[in-house]
Write an enzyme that holds these catalytic residues in place. Structure first.
Site, PDB file in Angstrom:
ATOM      1  N   SER A   7       0.804  -1.217   0.000  1.00 51.13           N
ATOM      2  CA  SER A   7       0.000   0.000   0.000  1.00 51.13           C
ATOM      3  C   SER A   7       0.839   1.269   0.000  1.00 51.13           C
ATOM      4  CB  SER A   7      -0.951  -0.048   1.189  1.00 51.13           C
ATOM      5  OG  SER A   7      -2.037   0.780   0.958  1.00 51.13           O
ATOM      6  N   HIS A   8       0.763   2.049   1.070  1.00 53.91           N
ATOM      7  CA  HIS A   8       1.435   3.345   1.018  1.00 53.91           C
ATOM      8  C   HIS A   8       2.949   3.232   1.200  1.00 53.91           C
ATOM      9  CE1 HIS A   8       0.962   2.880   5.406  1.00 53.91           C
ATOM     10  NE2 HIS A   8       1.988   3.699   5.507  1.00 53.91           N
ATOM     11  N   ASP A  39      -3.672   6.648  -4.290  1.00 54.24           N
ATOM     12  CA  ASP A  39      -2.345   6.125  -3.970  1.00 54.24           C
ATOM     13  C   ASP A  39      -1.455   6.002  -5.188  1.00 54.24           C
ATOM     14  OD1 ASP A  39      -4.426   5.212  -2.379  1.00 54.24           O
ATOM     15  OD2 ASP A  39      -3.143   3.719  -1.437  1.00 54.24           O
ATOM     16  N   ASP A  73      -2.087   1.268  -3.968  1.00 57.17           N
ATOM     17  CA  ASP A  73      -3.098   0.269  -4.283  1.00 57.17           C
ATOM     18  C   ASP A  73      -4.489   0.835  -4.452  1.00 57.17           C
ATOM     19  OD1 ASP A  73      -3.184   0.955  -1.613  1.00 57.17           O
ATOM     20  OD2 ASP A  73      -3.858  -1.012  -0.966  1.00 57.17           O
ATOM     21  N   ASP A 122      -6.499   2.614  -2.556  1.00 58.89           N
ATOM     22  CA  ASP A 122      -7.504   2.677  -1.502  1.00 58.89           C
ATOM     23  C   ASP A 122      -7.549   4.035  -0.804  1.00 58.89           C
ATOM     24  OD1 ASP A 122      -5.091   2.276  -0.218  1.00 58.89           O
ATOM     25  OD2 ASP A 122      -5.802   0.680   1.104  1.00 58.89           O
ATOM     26  N   ARG A 123      -6.528   4.854  -1.028  1.00 61.78           N
ATOM     27  CA  ARG A 123      -6.526   6.159  -0.358  1.00 61.78           C
ATOM     28  C   ARG A 123      -6.971   7.269  -1.312  1.00 61.78           C
ATOM     29  NH1 ARG A 123      -1.774   6.615   4.098  1.00 61.78           N
ATOM     30  NH2 ARG A 123      -1.983   4.531   4.960  1.00 61.78           N
ATOM     31  N   LYS A 139     -11.212   0.604   2.176  1.00 57.91           N
ATOM     32  CA  LYS A 139     -11.329   2.009   1.838  1.00 57.91           C
ATOM     33  C   LYS A 139     -11.145   2.132   0.333  1.00 57.91           C
ATOM     34  CE  LYS A 139      -6.563   2.948   3.425  1.00 57.91           C
ATOM     35  NZ  LYS A 139      -6.109   1.884   4.341  1.00 57.91           N
TER      36      LYS A 139
HETATM   37  C1  VG1 Z   1      -1.583   3.320   8.551  1.00 60.13           C
HETATM   38  C2  VG1 Z   1      -2.717   4.272   8.857  1.00 60.13           C
HETATM   39  C3  VG1 Z   1      -4.017   3.499   9.011  1.00 60.13           C
HETATM   40  C4  VG1 Z   1      -4.267   2.672   7.732  1.00 60.13           C
HETATM   41  C5  VG1 Z   1      -3.074   1.792   7.443  1.00 60.13           C
HETATM   42  C6  VG1 Z   1      -3.193   1.041   6.143  1.00 60.13           C
HETATM   43  O1  VG1 Z   1      -1.417   2.409   9.614  1.00 60.13           O
HETATM   44  O2  VG1 Z   1      -2.451   5.001  10.022  1.00 60.13           O
HETATM   45  O3  VG1 Z   1      -5.053   4.391   9.262  1.00 60.13           O
HETATM   46  O4  VG1 Z   1      -5.406   1.886   7.881  1.00 60.13           O
HETATM   47  O5  VG1 Z   1      -1.883   2.586   7.371  1.00 60.13           O
HETATM   48  O6  VG1 Z   1      -3.368   1.893   5.052  1.00 60.13           O
HETATM   49  P1  VG1 Z   1      -0.278   2.575  10.745  1.00 60.13           P
HETATM   50  O7  VG1 Z   1      -0.424   1.369  11.609  1.00 60.13           O
HETATM   51  O8  VG1 Z   1       1.013   2.681  10.020  1.00 60.13           O
HETATM   52  O9  VG1 Z   1      -0.586   3.848  11.440  1.00 60.13           O
HETATM   53  V1  VG1 Z   1      -2.780   1.432   3.522  1.00 60.13           V
HETATM   54  O10 VG1 Z   1      -3.374   2.483   2.314  1.00 60.13           O
HETATM   55  O11 VG1 Z   1      -1.149   1.484   3.724  1.00 60.13           O
HETATM   56  O12 VG1 Z   1      -3.404  -0.149   3.424  1.00 60.13           O
HETATM   57 CO    CO Z   2      -3.241   1.931   0.375  1.00 58.00          CO
END
Ligand code: VG1
Ligand code: CO
Length: 746
Positions: A185-186, A381, A471, A473-474, A569
């Site tokens: 993801s991010h 994203d 991916d 979702d954001r 999301k």
């Molecule tokens: C982060 C965000 C959280 C989100 C998660 C996955 O998690 O704070 O709100 O759901 O990333 O997003 P963390 O544990 O690093 O705070 V994604 O778009 O990376 O699936």
């Molecule tokens: Co993501």
């Protein structure tokens, strides 16, 4: 010595290797397979030399049925691997770790060992991903192990690409048993960066902790399975040991079950059969697009996008939404093709960071905050440059090609390769340069390279140095000269959904947010008299509420917004929701009449509900020891503090380490973030990130409610300064982590 076992009664699915269609490049005529050696050209190249040497004890199970030829299943010996605990969203590690022998394979096998057989035997699974580095290789590993474990069919997005929300949509539409998402993801991708894997089950929802904990247990002990039918093979299988007789037969095994099939060509749509197992390569867009057409009034959105006085811009950031943007926004909704930027998904996403926060979408921000910017801009994203938002709402931010000026006084240079972002009035550079609030950026930082807090050199060369993923979702929502915080965005969507979005025509069933997300949504729930839930960070906590019909719209402060149309999301959904809102508000405006803008909608919302100022400070990749000590120190404070205590000008209402009891299944998630809540509703929250792949990332969230309309214009960083100072002093963050400044501010 390898053995061949007749396992028809053991593995409920049988594998038959049939001739693939002759016009397919996958064509692989039936061939003898019994007692295939591990040097078989059909075996994945992933089996390392070490493994080859260890195969003398490997069993190759020939699973057959009387009616058709079967596919061989290889038992690949393996050993438990430490550290495969999933975090907030799946298992994320450096690519180099995932490439270690059997690293991914062990996790996938452990997953199948954790699920009741009826959840996948002869069943249907979906496989998709954001197209990041290692996905192609990983897809083949997953397909073979799924087949080896008795899955009947896998639907794979073309080239292995499907956005996270689309995987969820496909699982639901095709009534699949579940699906895999290959994405970190991010987190940035590429050989030096991160890879990740996530499992979603049949409602399209990320596996809850009850499942991921089991998977983790199985990776450590690969694997204790409670499998009555295995009894029949105990006497034959040398590698199996009875370890426990609790609740059936518990068998410690040390094998990965892989079907002996060739690599699947993921570049062509269509079905390829391997006996009872088949792979269908699907168009990753069509199911998702169909769903969006059901949820939204496309005619309404079309009427807005076709106006000459409304200009729209979508930055797909060379990531997975690039595959979705043109078919949806241009082909279906009539947007100008030029309104999609970075729309071609690239394997390395054009070298950038996949997080569409206020740090990584320079191109879009340049335009949105430039002279005569478009009316609406959004990103999902993917790769980007600087993303501006900042100011937590109405802003006087201006971004020129070389300069960004925030109302709070921040000036950010964003020239050349430098990737500095203005976030909530503050800045950071892509390479990890320390964020600064309301200050001038020193000249040397403008050129991309900079020295991190720890003295390390980072970000030299700016964007080109950091590959990425993303991916879909954001989302990030921008108006002209205006950034909408995700916490406000979900509240505003919820407040207007019933009128503007057909899916919600009977009103949302309930609203929810993650604990650190601002309380803007709470106020909407109260006004609309809707059930409201506060869950821990991570989308997996929303699923049960949705399945139980208690929740329709929810969001996280981390640029995640969505609804119960799927169980993830959804970046494009959020953009379509905002377009619907704007279209609805302007549907009667005649050409030439001034349109109601994004900032008008947000300001109006604040006037009705009040404004929740919100900001998040991230301290990335701290030493784990210091970060853990800080959390320990705060937990200690939790146990000692009492309501009524004074913290500067704030009076403590309560402090706790957030515990959530799922109202649907009663499961409990504890230690989800330490929160100090004050009597005026202000909050300071501390937690460690659960998605990082190195060190510990400390996140501090601060929030303050402001009912007074005359103060809604304030810069968020200015409004929140006293609370931020308090958060830093209460936590002794500097002392514990050695960090002077955050790496990211949103
Ligand atoms: C982060 C965000 C959280 C989100 C998660 C996955 O998690 O704070 O709100 O759901 O990333 O997003 P963390 O544990 O690093 O705070 V994604 O778009 O990376 O699936
Ligand atoms: Co993501």
């Amino acid at each position: 010595m390898a053995s061949v076992l007749r396992l028809e009664n053991v593995f409920t699915s049988s594998f038959k290797l049939s001739s693939a269609p002759s016009n397919s490049s996958l064509s692989n005529p039936t061939r003898p397979y019994s007692l295939l050696s591990f040097s078989s050209p059909l075996l994945p190249a992933l089996i390392s030399p070490k493994l080859h040497r260890r195969t003398s004890s490997a069993a190759i199970f020939k699973v057959s049925s009387s009616s058709s030829p079967s596919t061989a299943i290889c038992s690949v010996p393996t050993e438990p691997i430490e550290g495969q605990k999933t975090g907030t969203s799946g298992l994320r590690k450096k690519v180099k770790i995932f490439k270690q022998e059997n690293y991914l394979a062990n996790w996938i096998q452990a997953l199948f060992d954790s699920l009741p057989p009826e959840d996948f035997k002869n069943g249907l699974l979906v496989l998709g991903g954001d197209g990041r580095y290692f996905n192609q290789e990983a897809a083949q590993i997953i397909i073979k192990i799924a087949a080896g474990n008795g899955v009947g069919k896998i639907l794979v997005g073309k080239e292995g690409i499907t956005s996270t929300p689309a995987v969820s949509a496909v699982i639901r539409k095709r009534k699949a048993n579940g699906g895999f998402i290959m994405s970190a993801s991010h987190n940035p991708g590429g050989p030096e960066y991160d890879w990740g894997i996530k499992f979603n089950y049949n409602s399209g929802q990320p596996a809850p902790e009850s499942i991921t904990d089991k998977i983790y247990g199985n990776t450590l002990s690969l694997g204790f399975r409670y499998h009555k039918v295995m009894l029949s093979i105990l006497s034959n299988a040398g590698g199996f040991v009875i370890t426990n007789l609790n609740g059936g037969i518990a068998i410690q095994i040390s094998e990965i079950k892989k079907a002996d099939i060739p690599d699947v060509d993921l570049s062509r749509l269509g079905v390829t059969e391997y006996g009872n197992f088949s792979v269908e390569v699907i168009d990753p867009v069509s199911d998702y697009l169909e769903l969006m057409e059901d949820v939204f009034d496309f005619q309404l959105i079309k009427s807005l996008l076709s106006r000459s006085d409304f200009r729209f811009m979508f930055d797909a950031m060379h990531a997975v939404t690039g595959a979705y943007a043109k078919p949806i926004f241009v082909d279906k909704l009539g947007a100008n093709p030029d309104s999609i930027t970075n729309g071609v998904p690239l394997e390395d996403f054009g070298h950038g960071h996949p997080d569409p926060n206020l740090t990584y979408a320079k191109d879009l921000v340049d335009v949105m905050f430039g002279e005569n910017g478009p009316d609406f801009g959004a990103a999902s994203d993917g790769k980007g440059g600087v993303v501006v938002g900042g100011l937590g709402g109405r802003s006087t931010t201006r971004l020129g090609p070389d300069k960004l000026v925030a109302s709070g006084g921040a000036t950010v240079a964003a020239s050349g390769g430098a990737t500095l972002a203005l976030t909530g009035g503050c800045i950071r550079s892509l390479g990890g340069t320390v964020g600064k609030c309301s200050t001038e950026v020193p000249k040397e930082e403008e050129d991309g390279g900079s020295i991190g807090d720890d003295g390390s050199e980072r970000g030299v060369g700016g964007l080109d140095e950091v590959p990425c993923g993303g991916d879909g979702d954001r989302n990030m929502i921008l108006g002209r000269d205006f950034f909408v915080t995700p916490s406000d965005s979900v509240a505003i969507i919820a407040a207007n959904a019933q009128a503007a979005i057909p899916y919600f025509q009977s009103g949302p069933k309930g609203l929810a947010r993650s604990m650190p997300t601002s309380g803007a949504l709470d106020r909407v729930a109260k006004k609309l008299n809707l059930p409201f839930f506060e869950v821990p960070t991570g989308w997996k906590f929303f699923g049960n509420l949705m399945d139980a019909g208690k929740l329709s719209i929810c969001g996280e402060e981390s640029f995640g917004t969505g609804s119960d149309h799927i169980r993830e999301k959804d970046g494009i959904w959020a953009v379509l929701a905002w377009l619907s809102l704007i279209a609805y508000r302007n549907k009667d405006k005649k050409p030439g009449e001034k349109l109601i803008s994004v900032s008008d909608i947000v300001m109006e919302h604040w006037a009705t509900y009040g404004r929740n100022f919100f900001s998040r400070y991230d301290y990335e990749e701290c030493e784990s020891e210091g970060a853990n000590k800080m959390i320990g120190y705060l937990r200690d404070l939790v146990s000692k503090s009492k309501a009524g205590e004074k913290y500067g000008n704030y009076i403590l209402q309560f402090v706790d380490d957030f515990t959530y009891t799922d109202p649907v299944d009663g499961s409990v998630a504890s230690k989800q973030g330490i929160r100090f809540v004050f009597t005026d509703g202000s909050r300071i929250i501390f937690r460690l990130s659960g998605t990082g792949s190195a060190g510990a990332t400390v996140r501090i969230y601060v929030e303050q409610f402001e009912p007074d309309v005359s103060k809604h214009d304030m810069d968020a960083q200015t409004a929140l300064k006293p609370l931020i100072d308090l958060a830093l002093s209460v936590s002794k963050l500097k002392e514990f982590t050695g960090r002077e400044k955050p790496t990211v501010i949103t």
